[in-house]
Design a protein around this motif. Structure first.
Motif, mmCIF file in Angstrom:
data_model
loop_
_atom_site.group_PDB
_atom_site.id
_atom_site.type_symbol
_atom_site.label_atom_id
_atom_site.label_comp_id
_atom_site.label_asym_id
_atom_site.label_seq_id
_atom_site.Cartn_x
_atom_site.Cartn_y
_atom_site.Cartn_z
ATOM 1 N N THR A 20 17.115 97.567 -2.814
ATOM 2 C CA THR A 20 17.439 96.836 -1.593
ATOM 3 C C THR A 20 16.422 95.743 -1.329
ATOM 4 O O THR A 20 16.772 94.598 -1.023
ATOM 5 C CB THR A 20 17.504 97.797 -0.399
ATOM 6 N N GLY A 21 15.145 96.094 -1.456
ATOM 7 C CA GLY A 21 14.107 95.094 -1.227
ATOM 8 C C GLY A 21 14.202 93.935 -2.196
ATOM 9 O O GLY A 21 14.048 92.768 -1.803
ATOM 10 N N THR A 22 14.478 94.238 -3.467
ATOM 11 C CA THR A 22 14.571 93.176 -4.472
ATOM 12 C C THR A 22 15.778 92.290 -4.224
ATOM 13 O O THR A 22 15.688 91.058 -4.286
ATOM 14 C CB THR A 22 14.645 93.773 -5.886
ATOM 15 N N LEU A 23 16.927 92.903 -3.939
ATOM 16 C CA LEU A 23 18.132 92.107 -3.694
ATOM 17 C C LEU A 23 17.965 91.193 -2.483
ATOM 18 O O LEU A 23 18.350 90.017 -2.519
ATOM 19 C CB LEU A 23 19.340 93.023 -3.484
ATOM 20 N N TYR A 24 17.389 91.723 -1.412
ATOM 21 C CA TYR A 24 17.178 90.895 -0.235
ATOM 22 C C TYR A 24 16.197 89.767 -0.524
ATOM 23 O O TYR A 24 16.374 88.635 -0.070
ATOM 24 C CB TYR A 24 16.679 91.752 0.929
ATOM 25 N N ALA B 211 18.019 87.165 -2.695
ATOM 26 C CA ALA B 211 19.003 86.434 -1.901
ATOM 27 C C ALA B 211 18.320 85.417 -0.992
ATOM 28 O O ALA B 211 18.792 84.283 -0.834
ATOM 29 C CB ALA B 211 19.838 87.419 -1.071
ATOM 30 N N LYS B 212 17.187 85.817 -0.431
ATOM 31 C CA LYS B 212 16.436 84.883 0.419
ATOM 32 C C LYS B 212 15.895 83.731 -0.410
ATOM 33 O O LYS B 212 15.943 82.567 0.004
ATOM 34 C CB LYS B 212 15.296 85.632 1.103
ATOM 35 N N GLY C 257 18.428 81.223 -1.086
ATOM 36 C CA GLY C 257 18.992 80.598 0.101
ATOM 37 C C GLY C 257 20.304 81.193 0.547
ATOM 38 O O GLY C 257 21.105 80.522 1.195
ATOM 39 N N LEU C 258 20.542 82.488 0.213
ATOM 40 C CA LEU C 258 21.824 83.119 0.523
ATOM 41 C C LEU C 258 21.703 84.180 1.608
ATOM 42 O O LEU C 258 22.649 84.902 1.875
ATOM 43 C CB LEU C 258 22.409 83.766 -0.747
ATOM 44 N N ARG C 259 20.559 84.275 2.262
ATOM 45 C CA ARG C 259 20.325 85.310 3.262
ATOM 46 C C ARG C 259 20.459 84.736 4.663
ATOM 47 O O ARG C 259 19.926 83.677 4.959
ATOM 48 C CB ARG C 259 18.925 85.906 3.064
ATOM 49 N N ASP C 260 21.186 85.443 5.523
ATOM 50 C CA ASP C 260 21.371 85.024 6.902
ATOM 51 C C ASP C 260 20.079 85.288 7.678
ATOM 52 O O ASP C 260 19.625 86.440 7.741
ATOM 53 C CB ASP C 260 22.530 85.792 7.536
ATOM 54 N N ASP D 213 21.221 89.863 6.563
ATOM 55 C CA ASP D 213 22.120 90.281 5.490
ATOM 56 C C ASP D 213 22.381 89.091 4.579
ATOM 57 O O ASP D 213 22.017 87.950 4.896
ATOM 58 C CB ASP D 213 23.431 90.802 6.072
ATOM 59 N N PHE D 214 23.002 89.316 3.442
ATOM 60 C CA PHE D 214 23.297 88.210 2.533
ATOM 61 C C PHE D 214 24.750 88.283 2.067
ATOM 62 O O PHE D 214 25.414 89.319 2.199
ATOM 63 C CB PHE D 214 22.338 88.208 1.331
ATOM 64 N N GLU D 215 25.232 87.193 1.541
ATOM 65 C CA GLU D 215 26.617 87.064 1.127
ATOM 66 C C GLU D 215 26.969 88.102 0.056
ATOM 67 O O GLU D 215 26.238 88.307 -0.900
ATOM 68 C CB GLU D 215 26.839 85.647 0.579
ATOM 69 N N ASN D 216 28.115 88.762 0.256
ATOM 70 C CA ASN D 216 28.632 89.756 -0.697
ATOM 71 C C ASN D 216 27.692 90.944 -0.874
ATOM 72 O O ASN D 216 27.641 91.549 -1.955
ATOM 73 C CB ASN D 216 28.907 89.110 -2.065
#
Length: 522
Positions: free
Chosen positions: A338-342, A345-346, A349-352, A357-360
């Motif tokens: 989870t930490g790596t994916l977030y 994604a950040k 530039g895909l993290r809100d 959260d991030f896309e998909n």
């Protein structure tokens, strides 16, 4: 040439492929600015080059568990030549497994989740699987087959947690100092493995002080039953110095000058130097194990089916220790993947920035969970997202095409198993130390200004490598965080905020980000 590149990029962007992956110029409302097909291709190969070391490193670590090999003495069989030959066969199987599951997981992550993130069996998770659960040569709490059963069920539990959105929600509500300290602690753990007898051999066992300097030749071990415990002549092993200077320092220089695939270059250069037989650093000594390894190495290109670890699961879910391993796998993997994916994604530039959260995200976690269970069927520890994906993202990777090309490159690697199986541990030791140094940089973002955040983070950070167990570090961090901050909150409540720690304003606020606990599809 430039014109041809532009035409290819434009043609792909204007196709179904461009719209599926949101390439710039596709007309999709969420097209990703700056994404180009050929740039994604280059980024995918760059990510593979940065990740490819995992093929040999994962096999090296997991083979320490002994796999399905049986030790008749029950003492680890450190000096049994027949057992050593069996472990060598397991390691070759794990070469195929690692490349195959990395190919499948990365390709699915790109195709379905449209994220530029490579997947493979995770460092840290494989060390926990080997040294904390199965134990060195099967001396741990459960067998290798039972550990695979725990990983298999963990994957399906993760799948349903991801569908319900609980996995994403749990990740977002974790105190950030603990999340960061777990990643840094895993980095220390990995570096320690790279420095020990499973890598460079710089650190060895010590009968008086637990650990001490290693790096002696085998004839100077305390005894044959204690390999790595040096009685004298420390730091005199030629393979140790080869790994330090070529696999370590030379690799760092390549990284300083941003040479793509620097870690992989360091590993292969050290290995090539170690392959000739009539040298003091050879990986193929003239004995039974060396002859067997050299015969396999000479095949160069081949397809090796899984002989010892394929479909090796024992579903003994009636054992309490299997559930202990399952629960710790669940929690550690939540923090790791989870930490790596977030983070990736950040970085892409895909993290809100509001919901965090991030896309998909739901699809990404489902792909991760499915890959974990498929990896267990192939005999490996949990699959996770790789921080090395940042290399491809920095090359311009913004869509799932990057991950798909990473997966295709891993698929080609399956057929070069003899090469990857002949990479010695001193070639990967430097890489482990370097990767550990990259992971520990999380500590700079930990809140060191408030004891309620700093002490639990430090306990997590230090207990993971010292106990050789990620779960113990995580448990220590959570319990200490809950006790310290829970008592402070209770005192504040009872005294109506009259008794508050002087530095309380420096504490990290614990907040639940906005957004439902369930995913949008529900």
């Amino acid at each position: 040439m430039v014109e041809l590149v532009h035409r290819v990029n434009a043609a792909v962007a204007d196709s179904f492929v461009g719209r599926w992956f949101h390439l710039e110029g596709s007309g999709h409302p969420k097209e990703r600015i700056g994404s180009r097909f050929l740039t994604e291709f280059r980024a995918g190969l760059t990510t593979w080059a940065a990740m490819a070391y995992i093929i040999s490193v994962n096999a090296s670590i997991l083979s320490d568990s002994g796999g399905t090999c049986v030790c008749p003495a029950g003492d680890g069989c450190a000096t049994d030549p027949d057992y050593a030959l069996c472990v060598a066969e397991v390691r070759r199987d794990l070469i195929t497994t690692t490349a195959a599951i990395a190919a499948l997981a990365s390709f699915l992550m790109g195709l379905l989740a449209n994220l530029p993130v490579g997947m493979a069996p995770g460092l840290g998770l494989n060390a926990y699987f080997t040294y904390s659960v199965v134990g060195f040569h099967g001396t741990g709490i459960i067998s290798y087959r039972e550990a695979l059963a725990a990983v298999f069920l963990e994957g399906w539990i993760f799948f349903f947690l991801s569908l319900l959105g609980l996995r994403q929600w749990l990740a977002r509500i974790m105190p950030q100092s603990l999340v960061l300290s777990v990643g840094a602690g895993i980095g220390l753990f990995i570096a320690f493995i790279g420095l020990s007898s499973g890598g460079l051999g710089v650190v060895g066992g010590n009968t008086a002080n637990f650990v001490g300097l290693g790096g002696c030749k085998p004839q100077y071990y305390v005894s044959d039953s204690l390999p790595g415990y040096c009685a004298s002549h420390v730091l005199q092993s030629p393979t140790m110095w080869l790994g330090i200077f070529v696999g370590g320092i030379f690799t760092v220089f390549l990284m300083l000058y941003r040479v793509k695939g620097a870690i992989l270059i360091g590993i292969f250069l050290t290995s090539i130097i170690s392959w000739p037989r009539p040298t003091t650093v050879t990986y193929f000594p003239h004995d039974a194990a060396g002859d067997s390894a050299f015969d396999f190495f000479k095949q160069v290109v081949t397809f090796r089916p899984l002989r010892l670890i394929g479909d090796a699961i024992d579903f003994h879910y009636n054992k309490g220790r299997v559930w202990y391993a399952l629960i710790t796998f669940l929690y550690v993997d939540i923090l790791d993947t989870t930490g790596t994916l977030y983070s990736m994604a950040k970085f892409a530039g895909l993290r809100d920035p509001v919901t965090l959260d991030f896309e998909n995200s739901t699809i990404a976690y489902c792909v991760d969970a499915f890959s974990i269970s498929m990896g267990a069927l192939m005999g490996t520890s949990p699959v996770t997202a790789f921080i090395e994906s940042a290399t491809g993202i920095s090359e311009g990777g913004k869509t799932g095409i990057t991950a798909m090309f990473t997966g295709l490159a891993f698929f080609v690697s399956i057929f070069f198993a003899p090469i990857f199986a002949s990479i010695p541990p001193w070639a990967t030791g430097g890489a482990l130390v370097i990767v550990g140094s990259l992971m520990i940089r999380n500590v700079r973002d930990i809140n060191w200004d408030y004891y309620g955040d700093a002490i639990p983070a430090f306990l997590t950070l230090i207990i993971i490598p010292l106990t050789y167990n990620i779960a113990y570090g995580v448990i220590a961090g959570i319990i200490s965080y809950t006790l310290i901050n829970g008592i402070v909150a209770l005192i504040r409540r009872v005294t109506n905020n009259r008794i508050v720690p002087p530095s309380y304003e420096d504490s990290e606020p614990w907040v639940i980000p906005p957004g439902s606990i369930v995913p949008l599809w529900m």
